[in-house]
Design a protein around this motif. Structure first.
Motif, mmCIF file in Angstrom:
data_model
loop_
_atom_site.group_PDB
_atom_site.id
_atom_site.type_symbol
_atom_site.label_atom_id
_atom_site.label_comp_id
_atom_site.label_asym_id
_atom_site.label_seq_id
_atom_site.Cartn_x
_atom_site.Cartn_y
_atom_site.Cartn_z
ATOM 1 N N PRO A 23 10.255 -30.661 30.118
ATOM 2 C CA PRO A 23 9.460 -30.772 28.895
ATOM 3 C C PRO A 23 7.986 -30.960 29.211
ATOM 4 C CG PRO A 23 10.598 -32.830 29.330
ATOM 5 C CD PRO A 23 11.085 -31.849 30.355
ATOM 6 N N THR A 24 7.134 -30.404 28.366
ATOM 7 C CA THR A 24 5.688 -30.597 28.542
ATOM 8 C C THR A 24 5.239 -31.913 27.931
ATOM 9 O OG1 THR A 24 5.282 -29.324 26.522
ATOM 10 C CG2 THR A 24 5.206 -28.128 28.620
ATOM 11 N N GLN A 25 6.040 -32.430 27.016
ATOM 12 C CA GLN A 25 5.779 -33.749 26.448
ATOM 13 C C GLN A 25 7.083 -34.307 25.908
ATOM 14 O OE1 GLN A 25 3.211 -33.593 22.988
ATOM 15 N NE2 GLN A 25 3.915 -31.553 22.443
ATOM 16 N N GLY A 26 7.092 -35.598 25.622
ATOM 17 C CA GLY A 26 8.294 -36.230 25.108
ATOM 18 C C GLY A 26 9.292 -36.545 26.205
ATOM 19 N N GLN A 27 10.483 -36.954 25.808
ATOM 20 C CA GLN A 27 11.514 -37.373 26.742
ATOM 21 C C GLN A 27 12.852 -36.735 26.396
ATOM 22 O OE1 GLN A 27 11.774 -41.666 26.754
ATOM 23 N NE2 GLN A 27 10.472 -41.795 28.558
ATOM 24 N N VAL A 28 13.671 -36.575 27.409
ATOM 25 C CA VAL A 28 15.077 -36.225 27.233
ATOM 26 C C VAL A 28 15.864 -37.424 27.728
ATOM 27 C CG1 VAL A 28 16.951 -34.676 27.878
ATOM 28 C CG2 VAL A 28 14.627 -33.777 27.633
ATOM 29 N N ARG A 29 16.671 -38.010 26.841
ATOM 30 C CA ARG A 29 17.465 -39.177 27.203
ATOM 31 C C ARG A 29 18.929 -38.891 26.913
ATOM 32 N NH1 ARG A 29 14.043 -43.463 28.094
ATOM 33 N NH2 ARG A 29 15.749 -44.946 28.048
ATOM 34 N N PHE A 30 19.786 -39.341 27.810
ATOM 35 C CA PHE A 30 21.231 -39.158 27.655
ATOM 36 C C PHE A 30 21.912 -40.462 28.053
ATOM 37 C CE2 PHE A 30 25.397 -37.500 29.255
ATOM 38 C CZ PHE A 30 25.864 -37.022 28.044
ATOM 39 N N GLY A 31 22.620 -41.060 27.099
ATOM 40 C CA GLY A 31 23.230 -42.359 27.366
ATOM 41 C C GLY A 31 22.198 -43.422 27.683
ATOM 42 N N GLY A 32 20.993 -43.258 27.107
ATOM 43 C CA GLY A 32 19.922 -44.222 27.336
ATOM 44 C C GLY A 32 19.092 -43.968 28.585
ATOM 45 N N GLU A 33 19.512 -43.019 29.409
ATOM 46 C CA GLU A 33 18.805 -42.741 30.663
ATOM 47 C C GLU A 33 17.867 -41.553 30.501
ATOM 48 O OE1 GLU A 33 19.746 -41.489 35.322
ATOM 49 O OE2 GLU A 33 21.355 -41.471 33.832
ATOM 50 N N PRO A 34 16.609 -41.672 30.947
ATOM 51 C CA PRO A 34 15.707 -40.512 30.905
ATOM 52 C C PRO A 34 16.115 -39.483 31.951
ATOM 53 C CG PRO A 34 14.618 -42.383 31.943
ATOM 54 C CD PRO A 34 15.941 -42.883 31.448
ATOM 55 N N LEU A 35 16.086 -38.205 31.556
ATOM 56 C CA LEU A 35 16.544 -37.134 32.436
ATOM 57 C C LEU A 35 15.437 -36.216 32.907
ATOM 58 C CD1 LEU A 35 19.767 -35.924 30.543
ATOM 59 C CD2 LEU A 35 19.594 -37.682 32.316
ATOM 60 N N GLN A 36 14.252 -36.285 32.309
ATOM 61 C CA GLN A 36 13.278 -35.213 32.512
ATOM 62 C C GLN A 36 12.742 -35.100 33.932
ATOM 63 O OE1 GLN A 36 12.868 -37.631 30.264
ATOM 64 N NE2 GLN A 36 10.949 -38.701 30.628
ATOM 65 N N ARG A 37 12.910 -36.090 34.767
ATOM 66 C CA ARG A 37 12.425 -35.973 36.144
ATOM 67 C C ARG A 37 13.556 -35.675 37.132
ATOM 68 N NH1 ARG A 37 8.617 -39.133 33.827
ATOM 69 N NH2 ARG A 37 6.462 -38.733 34.426
ATOM 70 N N LEU A 38 14.747 -35.457 36.621
ATOM 71 C CA LEU A 38 15.895 -35.181 37.481
ATOM 72 C C LEU A 38 16.028 -33.684 37.744
ATOM 73 C CD1 LEU A 38 18.614 -37.530 35.938
ATOM 74 C CD2 LEU A 38 17.069 -37.996 37.844
ATOM 75 N N ALA A 39 16.536 -33.350 38.930
ATOM 76 C CA ALA A 39 16.852 -31.957 39.238
ATOM 77 C C ALA A 39 18.066 -31.526 38.425
ATOM 78 C CB ALA A 39 17.137 -31.807 40.733
ATOM 79 N N THR A 40 18.253 -30.220 38.300
ATOM 80 C CA THR A 40 19.344 -29.687 37.484
ATOM 81 C C THR A 40 20.693 -30.224 37.934
ATOM 82 O OG1 THR A 40 18.047 -27.673 37.171
ATOM 83 C CG2 THR A 40 20.362 -27.558 36.615
ATOM 84 N N HIS A 41 20.936 -30.278 39.245
ATOM 85 C CA HIS A 41 22.238 -30.746 39.723
ATOM 86 C C HIS A 41 22.441 -32.230 39.420
ATOM 87 C CE1 HIS A 41 19.802 -32.019 43.212
ATOM 88 N NE2 HIS A 41 20.768 -32.876 43.466
ATOM 89 N N GLN A 42 21.358 -32.998 39.368
ATOM 90 C CA GLN A 42 21.470 -34.412 39.026
ATOM 91 C C GLN A 42 21.814 -34.592 37.547
ATOM 92 O OE1 GLN A 42 17.508 -35.352 40.573
ATOM 93 N NE2 GLN A 42 18.459 -36.717 42.089
ATOM 94 N N ARG A 119 30.610 -34.703 29.939
ATOM 95 C CA ARG A 119 30.479 -35.627 28.815
ATOM 96 C C ARG A 119 29.861 -34.900 27.628
ATOM 97 N NH1 ARG A 119 26.875 -40.192 31.071
ATOM 98 N NH2 ARG A 119 27.113 -41.028 28.970
ATOM 99 N N LEU A 120 28.981 -33.924 27.915
ATOM 100 C CA LEU A 120 28.359 -33.099 26.885
ATOM 101 C C LEU A 120 28.476 -31.642 27.308
ATOM 102 C CD1 LEU A 120 26.638 -32.593 24.340
ATOM 103 C CD2 LEU A 120 24.606 -32.981 25.760
ATOM 104 N N LEU A 121 29.179 -30.854 26.509
ATOM 105 C CA LEU A 121 29.328 -29.421 26.743
ATOM 106 C C LEU A 121 28.351 -28.696 25.825
ATOM 107 C CD1 LEU A 121 30.887 -26.976 27.938
ATOM 108 C CD2 LEU A 121 32.509 -27.229 26.036
ATOM 109 N N ILE A 122 27.443 -27.913 26.413
ATOM 110 C CA ILE A 122 26.425 -27.198 25.649
ATOM 111 C C ILE A 122 26.723 -25.703 25.709
ATOM 112 C CG2 ILE A 122 23.965 -26.731 25.393
ATOM 113 C CD1 ILE A 122 23.376 -29.308 26.895
ATOM 114 N N LEU A 123 26.798 -25.057 24.546
ATOM 115 C CA LEU A 123 27.104 -23.636 24.467
ATOM 116 C C LEU A 123 25.960 -22.905 23.778
ATOM 117 C CD1 LEU A 123 30.790 -23.955 23.220
ATOM 118 C CD2 LEU A 123 30.041 -23.534 25.555
ATOM 119 N N ASP A 124 25.343 -21.975 24.494
ATOM 120 C CA ASP A 124 24.248 -21.185 23.933
ATOM 121 C C ASP A 124 24.786 -19.833 23.480
ATOM 122 O OD1 ASP A 124 21.796 -20.261 23.157
ATOM 123 O OD2 ASP A 124 20.938 -20.133 25.170
#
Length: 199
Positions: A23-42, A119-124
């Motif tokens: 993200p260019t701004q804001g946060q992505v949180r999952f289960g209360g944990e921020p995800l935006q600085r994690l690699a895809t595999h993490q 835990r979360l299945l995302i379908l595009d």
């Protein structure tokens, strides 16, 4: 569900949640944990699995090899469970991924995602370009997964079917959230459809 016209930002949002984009701004949180600085595999290790619009299966591997490649040892989704949801995959288990129809490839992509025990299945674009009979099979599968307690975030253009499936809906317009609510509220306000969903 995540709804909106083409270009509204749905796929970008899904990729950002899954860690494919940052993200260019804001946060992505999952289960209360921020995800935006994690690699895809993490992000994936935390239980988020994205089935992209292009499906991303390994076409030179067999159906069964595709499923086993993603299998987690402690996942409740073993081969037999995926085959129970998608009996067609069991019939085609020795076929290469590239030999499957578009609908069968979508089933394989969903089955492979389940094998990771998300835990979360995302379908595009879950049913994009599929024949009506195959589309119905995908809807049946998603309803069964929901009944089993699987959390799903789905993007699809068939809003009527999504209202039967989903508990909450979010509408995007130019990358911004413009509405959220349940199926009853979405069904009741057709002005939303005309303003944000109609082509």
């Amino acid at each position: 569900t995540l709804l909106g016209r083409n270009g509204a930002g749905k796929t970008t949002t899904l990729k950002t949640i899954a860690g494919v984009m940052q993200p260019t701004q804001g946060q992505v949180r999952f289960g209360g944990e921020p995800l935006q600085r994690l690699a895809t595999h993490q992000v994936a290790q935390r239980g988020i699995c994205l089935v992209p619009e292009h499906r991303g299966i390994f076409k030179l591997l067999t159906v069964e090899e595709n499923l086993l490649l993603a299998q987690r040892k402690k996942s409740p989704w073993q081969l037999a469970d995926v085959y129970r949801i998608f009996p067609r995959l069991q019939e085609r288990r020795t076929n290469g991924g590239g030999q499957l129809s578009g609908g069968e490839q979508q089933m394989l992509a969903i089955g492979r995602a389940l094998s990771t025990n998300p835990r979360l299945l995302i379908l595009d674009e879950a049913t994009e370009g599929l024949a009506p009979v195959i589309r119905e099979e995908i809807w049946r599968c998603l309803a069964a997964l929901k009944a089993a307690g699987q959390t799903i975030l789905v993007v699809d253009k068939y809003v009527h079917r999504l209202m039967d499936l989903a508990d909450r809906h979010f509408i995007l317009e130019r990358g911004r959230l413009v509405w959220e609510g349940d199926s009853a509220a979405l069904n009741a306000d057709r002005r939303l459809w005309e303003r944000y969903l109609a082509v």
